[in-house]
Design an enzyme around this catalytic site. Structure first.
Site, PDB file in Angstrom:
ATOM      1  N   HIS A 104      -4.655  -4.978  -0.276  1.00 26.62           N
ATOM      2  CA  HIS A 104      -4.547  -5.520   1.080  1.00 26.62           C
ATOM      3  C   HIS A 104      -5.028  -6.956   1.211  1.00 26.62           C
ATOM      4  CE1 HIS A 104      -3.344  -1.777   3.043  1.00 26.62           C
ATOM      5  NE2 HIS A 104      -4.200  -1.160   2.254  1.00 26.62           N
ATOM      6  N   GLU A 118      -3.724  -9.009   3.062  1.00 29.12           N
ATOM      7  CA  GLU A 118      -3.503  -9.403   4.462  1.00 29.12           C
ATOM      8  C   GLU A 118      -4.711  -9.095   5.347  1.00 29.12           C
ATOM      9  OE1 GLU A 118      -2.562  -5.023   4.685  1.00 29.12           O
ATOM     10  OE2 GLU A 118      -2.338  -6.630   3.210  1.00 29.12           O
ATOM     11  N   CYS A 176       0.819  -1.216   0.000  1.00 26.69           N
ATOM     12  CA  CYS A 176       0.000   0.000   0.000  1.00 26.69           C
ATOM     13  C   CYS A 176       0.862   1.280   0.000  1.00 26.69           C
ATOM     14  CB  CYS A 176      -0.973  -0.019   1.179  1.00 26.69           C
ATOM     15  SG  CYS A 176      -2.326   1.185   1.000  1.00 26.69           S
TER      16      CYS A 176
END
Length: 303
Positions: free
Chosen positions: A233, A235, A142
Protein backbone atom coordinates in the site's frame (compact mmCIF):
# COMPACT_ATOMS: atom_id res chain seq x y z
CA UNK A 1 -0.64 19.78 -15.49
CA UNK A 2 -3.48 19.16 -13.03
CA UNK A 3 -5.79 16.26 -12.35
CA UNK A 4 -9.43 16.64 -13.30
CA UNK A 5 -11.79 15.10 -10.76
CA UNK A 6 -15.57 15.37 -10.41
CA UNK A 7 -16.71 18.90 -9.54
CA UNK A 8 -17.46 19.35 -5.81
CA UNK A 9 -15.77 16.06 -4.83
CA UNK A 10 -14.86 16.41 -1.11
CA UNK A 11 -11.31 15.24 -1.85
CA UNK A 12 -10.76 18.47 -3.81
CA UNK A 13 -10.39 20.62 -0.67
CA UNK A 14 -7.81 18.26 0.84
CA UNK A 15 -5.85 18.03 -2.41
CA UNK A 16 -5.81 21.79 -2.93
CA UNK A 17 -4.61 22.37 0.64
CA UNK A 18 -1.72 19.98 -0.08
CA UNK A 19 -0.77 21.89 -3.22
CA UNK A 20 -2.07 19.35 -5.72
CA UNK A 21 -3.13 21.13 -8.91
CA UNK A 22 -6.83 20.36 -9.42
CA UNK A 23 -8.78 21.37 -12.51
CA UNK A 24 -12.51 21.91 -12.96
CA UNK A 25 -14.49 20.94 -16.05
CA UNK A 26 -14.57 24.43 -17.56
CA UNK A 27 -10.83 24.90 -17.43
CA UNK A 28 -10.18 21.39 -18.74
CA UNK A 29 -12.39 22.00 -21.77
CA UNK A 30 -10.19 24.92 -22.88
CA UNK A 31 -7.01 22.83 -23.12
CA UNK A 32 -6.36 21.59 -26.65
CA UNK A 33 -4.72 18.28 -25.71
CA UNK A 34 -6.06 14.81 -25.09
CA UNK A 35 -6.02 14.13 -21.37
CA UNK A 36 -5.29 10.65 -20.12
CA UNK A 37 -8.39 8.76 -19.08
CA UNK A 38 -7.75 6.98 -15.77
CA UNK A 39 -10.39 4.92 -13.97
CA UNK A 40 -10.37 4.01 -10.27
CA UNK A 41 -12.46 1.00 -9.24
CA UNK A 42 -12.80 1.74 -5.54
CA UNK A 43 -13.60 -1.39 -3.54
CA UNK A 44 -12.71 0.05 -0.13
CA UNK A 45 -15.42 0.87 2.46
CA UNK A 46 -14.17 4.42 3.10
CA UNK A 47 -14.53 5.67 -0.46
CA UNK A 48 -13.59 9.28 0.28
CA UNK A 49 -10.31 8.43 2.01
CA UNK A 50 -9.26 6.00 -0.70
CA UNK A 51 -10.13 8.29 -3.60
CA UNK A 52 -8.16 11.09 -1.93
CA UNK A 53 -5.10 8.87 -1.52
CA UNK A 54 -5.02 7.86 -5.17
CA UNK A 55 -5.97 11.33 -6.46
CA UNK A 56 -3.03 12.76 -4.51
CA UNK A 57 -0.62 10.53 -6.40
CA UNK A 58 -2.24 10.73 -9.82
CA UNK A 59 -2.49 14.51 -9.54
CA UNK A 60 1.27 14.91 -9.08
CA UNK A 61 1.96 14.15 -12.75
CA UNK A 62 2.71 16.99 -15.23
CA UNK A 63 0.08 15.50 -17.58
CA UNK A 64 -3.62 16.30 -17.65
CA UNK A 65 -5.64 13.40 -16.30
CA UNK A 66 -9.39 12.80 -16.23
CA UNK A 67 -10.12 10.61 -13.22
CA UNK A 68 -13.33 8.56 -13.31
CA UNK A 69 -14.49 7.03 -10.02
CA UNK A 70 -16.05 3.59 -10.51
CA UNK A 71 -17.80 1.13 -8.20
CA UNK A 72 -19.09 -2.38 -8.68
CA UNK A 73 -22.70 -2.45 -9.81
CA UNK A 74 -23.93 -5.34 -7.68
CA UNK A 75 -22.92 -4.07 -4.25
CA UNK A 76 -24.50 -1.85 -1.61
CA UNK A 77 -21.97 0.12 0.43
CA UNK A 78 -22.43 0.08 4.21
CA UNK A 79 -19.98 2.90 4.86
CA UNK A 80 -20.66 5.41 2.09
CA UNK A 81 -24.07 7.06 1.57
CA UNK A 82 -25.81 6.08 -1.64
CA UNK A 83 -26.31 9.75 -2.49
CA UNK A 84 -22.55 10.29 -2.38
CA UNK A 85 -21.99 7.32 -4.68
CA UNK A 86 -24.65 8.48 -7.13
CA UNK A 87 -23.12 11.98 -7.21
CA UNK A 88 -19.47 11.10 -7.72
CA UNK A 89 -19.31 7.47 -8.90
CA UNK A 90 -20.34 5.51 -11.94
CA UNK A 91 -21.11 1.82 -11.80
CA UNK A 92 -19.02 -0.49 -13.92
CA UNK A 93 -22.10 -1.17 -16.05
CA UNK A 94 -22.14 2.55 -16.86
CA UNK A 95 -18.49 2.63 -17.98
CA UNK A 96 -18.06 -0.82 -19.52
CA UNK A 97 -18.45 0.56 -23.06
CA UNK A 98 -15.68 3.12 -22.46
CA UNK A 99 -11.94 2.74 -22.96
CA UNK A 100 -9.29 3.91 -20.51
CA UNK A 101 -5.59 4.63 -20.80
CA UNK A 102 -5.10 3.44 -17.24
CA UNK A 103 -7.25 1.69 -14.67
CA UNK A 104 -6.68 1.02 -10.96
CA UNK A 105 -8.42 -1.73 -8.99
CA UNK A 106 -8.07 -1.20 -5.24
CA UNK A 107 -7.95 -3.63 -2.38
CA UNK A 108 -10.99 -4.75 -0.40
CA UNK A 109 -11.34 -5.86 3.25
CA UNK A 110 -12.39 -9.43 2.36
CA UNK A 111 -9.08 -11.25 2.72
CA UNK A 112 -10.57 -14.21 4.60
CA UNK A 113 -13.24 -15.01 2.00
CA UNK A 114 -12.45 -17.36 -0.90
CA UNK A 115 -12.61 -15.48 -4.18
CA UNK A 116 -15.54 -17.45 -5.54
CA UNK A 117 -17.58 -16.72 -2.40
CA UNK A 118 -17.28 -12.93 -2.69
CA UNK A 119 -20.76 -11.68 -3.50
CA UNK A 120 -19.67 -9.53 -6.43
CA UNK A 121 -17.13 -12.05 -7.77
CA UNK A 122 -19.08 -12.68 -11.02
CA UNK A 123 -18.89 -8.97 -11.81
CA UNK A 124 -15.22 -8.89 -10.82
CA UNK A 125 -14.55 -11.63 -13.36
CA UNK A 126 -16.18 -9.52 -16.06
CA UNK A 127 -14.26 -6.42 -14.99
CA UNK A 128 -10.91 -8.21 -15.02
CA UNK A 129 -11.53 -9.61 -18.48
CA UNK A 130 -12.70 -6.16 -19.61
CA UNK A 131 -9.36 -4.62 -18.57
CA UNK A 132 -7.68 -6.77 -21.23
CA UNK A 133 -9.80 -5.28 -24.01
CA UNK A 134 -10.75 -1.77 -22.89
CA UNK A 135 -7.75 -0.62 -20.85
CA UNK A 136 -4.22 0.12 -22.04
CA UNK A 137 -2.58 -0.62 -18.67
CA UNK A 138 -4.03 -1.75 -15.33
CA UNK A 139 -2.70 -1.51 -11.78
CA UNK A 140 -4.19 -4.02 -9.36
CA UNK A 141 -3.71 -3.26 -5.63
CA UNK A 142 -3.71 -5.64 -2.61
CA UNK A 143 -6.87 -7.82 -2.77
CA UNK A 144 -7.41 -6.62 -6.33
CA UNK A 145 -3.91 -7.87 -7.17
CA UNK A 146 -4.52 -11.22 -5.49
CA UNK A 147 -7.80 -11.64 -7.36
CA UNK A 148 -6.27 -10.80 -10.74
CA UNK A 149 -3.26 -13.06 -10.18
CA UNK A 150 -5.65 -15.87 -9.25
CA UNK A 151 -7.86 -15.27 -12.27
CA UNK A 152 -5.31 -14.60 -15.00
CA UNK A 153 -2.39 -16.75 -13.86
CA UNK A 154 -3.76 -19.36 -11.46
CA UNK A 155 -1.46 -18.06 -8.74
CA UNK A 156 -2.12 -19.54 -5.30
CA UNK A 157 -2.46 -17.42 -2.19
CA UNK A 158 -2.18 -18.71 1.36
CA UNK A 159 -2.85 -17.35 4.82
CA UNK A 160 0.30 -16.40 6.73
CA UNK A 161 0.94 -17.41 10.34
CA UNK A 162 0.49 -13.79 11.41
CA UNK A 163 -0.60 -10.56 9.82
CA UNK A 164 2.11 -8.62 7.99
CA UNK A 165 1.51 -5.18 9.43
CA UNK A 166 3.70 -2.11 9.40
CA UNK A 167 6.28 -0.37 7.22
CA UNK A 168 8.93 -2.74 5.89
CA UNK A 169 12.10 -2.37 3.87
CA UNK A 170 11.83 -4.00 0.46
CA UNK A 171 14.25 -4.80 -2.33
CA UNK A 172 14.00 -3.58 -5.90
CA UNK A 173 14.40 -6.65 -8.12
CA UNK A 174 13.17 -5.48 -11.53
CA UNK A 175 15.97 -2.99 -12.11
CA UNK A 176 15.04 -2.38 -15.75
CA UNK A 177 11.33 -1.88 -15.25
CA UNK A 178 10.23 1.60 -16.37
CA UNK A 179 7.81 1.69 -13.43
CA UNK A 180 10.68 1.68 -10.94
CA UNK A 181 12.83 4.47 -12.37
CA UNK A 182 14.30 6.59 -9.60
CA UNK A 183 13.23 4.38 -6.69
CA UNK A 184 15.94 3.65 -4.15
CA UNK A 185 17.31 0.11 -3.87
CA UNK A 186 15.49 -0.63 -0.59
CA UNK A 187 12.31 1.45 -0.23
CA UNK A 188 10.15 1.40 2.90
CA UNK A 189 6.60 0.31 2.00
CA UNK A 190 3.42 0.04 4.12
CA UNK A 191 2.03 -3.49 4.42
CA UNK A 192 -1.29 -4.70 5.82
CA UNK A 193 -2.34 -8.20 4.82
CA UNK A 194 -2.97 -11.70 6.09
CA UNK A 195 -2.25 -13.46 2.81
CA UNK A 196 0.81 -14.04 0.68
CA UNK A 197 1.42 -15.42 -2.80
CA UNK A 198 2.95 -18.87 -3.26
CA UNK A 199 6.16 -18.26 -5.18
CA UNK A 200 6.18 -21.72 -6.74
CA UNK A 201 2.85 -20.92 -8.43
CA UNK A 202 4.23 -17.96 -10.40
CA UNK A 203 4.37 -18.53 -14.14
CA UNK A 204 7.11 -17.39 -16.48
CA UNK A 205 4.98 -14.53 -17.78
CA UNK A 206 5.20 -12.76 -14.40
CA UNK A 207 8.23 -10.71 -13.37
CA UNK A 208 9.01 -9.97 -9.72
CA UNK A 209 9.71 -6.23 -9.44
CA UNK A 210 9.75 -5.54 -5.68
CA UNK A 211 10.26 -8.21 -3.02
CA UNK A 212 10.72 -8.85 0.69
CA UNK A 213 11.97 -12.31 1.61
CA UNK A 214 10.52 -12.05 5.13
CA UNK A 215 6.95 -10.94 4.46
CA UNK A 216 6.52 -11.83 0.81
CA UNK A 217 6.17 -10.46 -2.69
CA UNK A 218 5.27 -6.83 -3.20
CA UNK A 219 5.06 -5.99 -6.92
CA UNK A 220 4.82 -8.12 -10.04
CA UNK A 221 4.83 -7.12 -13.69
CA UNK A 222 2.82 -8.71 -16.49
CA UNK A 223 3.91 -7.31 -19.84
CA UNK A 224 1.72 -9.47 -22.03
CA UNK A 225 -1.32 -8.61 -19.90
CA UNK A 226 -0.35 -4.90 -19.71
CA UNK A 227 -0.69 -4.93 -15.93
CA UNK A 228 1.17 -4.60 -12.66
CA UNK A 229 0.16 -6.21 -9.38
CA UNK A 230 1.03 -4.32 -6.20
CA UNK A 231 0.27 -6.35 -3.09
CA UNK A 232 1.01 -3.62 -0.53
CA UNK A 233 0.00 0.00 0.00
CA UNK A 234 2.22 2.84 -1.19
CA UNK A 235 -0.93 4.94 -1.54
CA UNK A 236 -1.48 4.98 2.25
CA UNK A 237 -1.33 8.30 4.07
CA UNK A 238 0.37 8.92 7.43
CA UNK A 239 -2.53 7.66 9.56
CA UNK A 240 -3.77 4.68 7.54
CA UNK A 241 -1.95 1.97 9.47
CA UNK A 242 -2.36 3.77 12.81
CA UNK A 243 -6.11 4.09 12.34
CA UNK A 244 -6.35 0.43 11.34
CA UNK A 245 -4.42 -0.56 14.48
CA UNK A 246 -6.65 1.54 16.75
CA UNK A 247 -9.77 0.12 15.10
CA UNK A 248 -8.55 -3.47 15.61
CA UNK A 249 -7.66 -2.82 19.24
CA UNK A 250 -11.14 -1.41 19.91
CA UNK A 251 -12.63 -4.50 18.25
CA UNK A 252 -10.67 -6.75 20.62
CA UNK A 253 -8.44 -8.21 17.91
CA UNK A 254 -4.91 -9.29 18.76
CA UNK A 255 -3.33 -7.07 16.14
CA UNK A 256 0.38 -6.38 16.68
CA UNK A 257 1.75 -2.84 16.83
CA UNK A 258 2.49 -1.81 13.21
CA UNK A 259 6.21 -2.29 12.71
CA UNK A 260 8.42 0.74 12.03
CA UNK A 261 5.51 3.20 12.06
CA UNK A 262 5.47 5.08 15.36
CA UNK A 263 8.66 6.88 16.46
CA UNK A 264 10.30 4.66 19.12
CA UNK A 265 7.07 2.61 19.22
CA UNK A 266 5.23 5.49 20.92
CA UNK A 267 1.59 5.19 19.80
CA UNK A 268 0.85 8.69 21.12
CA UNK A 269 3.30 10.19 18.60
CA UNK A 270 2.38 11.06 15.02
CA UNK A 271 3.47 8.32 12.58
CA UNK A 272 6.39 9.11 10.31
CA UNK A 273 5.80 8.85 6.55
CA UNK A 274 8.87 7.18 5.03
CA UNK A 275 7.29 6.04 1.77
CA UNK A 276 5.72 9.19 0.28
CA UNK A 277 8.49 9.91 -2.25
CA UNK A 278 8.45 6.33 -3.52
CA UNK A 279 4.68 6.44 -3.91
CA UNK A 280 4.89 9.56 -6.04
CA UNK A 281 7.70 8.12 -8.14
CA UNK A 282 5.87 4.87 -8.80
CA UNK A 283 2.67 6.57 -9.92
CA UNK A 284 4.49 9.18 -12.00
CA UNK A 285 6.41 6.39 -13.73
CA UNK A 286 3.22 4.44 -14.31
CA UNK A 287 1.37 7.40 -15.79
CA UNK A 288 4.38 8.45 -17.89
CA UNK A 289 4.72 4.94 -19.31
CA UNK A 290 1.02 4.96 -20.18
CA UNK A 291 1.40 8.36 -21.85
CA UNK A 292 4.36 7.13 -23.91
CA UNK A 293 2.67 3.98 -25.15
CA UNK A 294 -1.11 4.47 -25.24
CA UNK A 295 -2.78 5.15 -28.63
CA UNK A 296 -3.80 8.75 -29.26
CA UNK A 297 -7.15 7.46 -30.46
CA UNK A 298 -8.93 6.03 -27.41
CA UNK A 299 -11.03 3.79 -29.63
CA UNK A 300 -7.83 2.01 -30.69
CA UNK A 301 -7.18 0.70 -27.19
CA UNK A 302 -7.61 -3.05 -27.04
CA UNK A 303 -7.48 -3.51 -30.79
Amino acid sequence: MPIRIPDNLPARKTLEEEGVNVMDSTRAARQDIRPLEIGLLNLMPNKERTETQFSRLIGATPLQVNLSLVRVTDHQSKNTPEEYLKTFYQTWEEVRSRRFDGFIVTGAPIANIPFEEVRYWPEMLEIMEWTRTNVHHTMFICWGAQAALHHFHGVRRYRMDKKAFGVFRHKIVGQRSPFLRGLSDSPMIPVSRYNDIARDSLGGELEVLIDNEEIGLCMLGDRSGRAVYFLNHLEYDNRSLADEYERDVKAGLETPLPANLFPDGDTSAEPENRWRSHAHLLFQNWINEIYQTTPYDLDSIGK
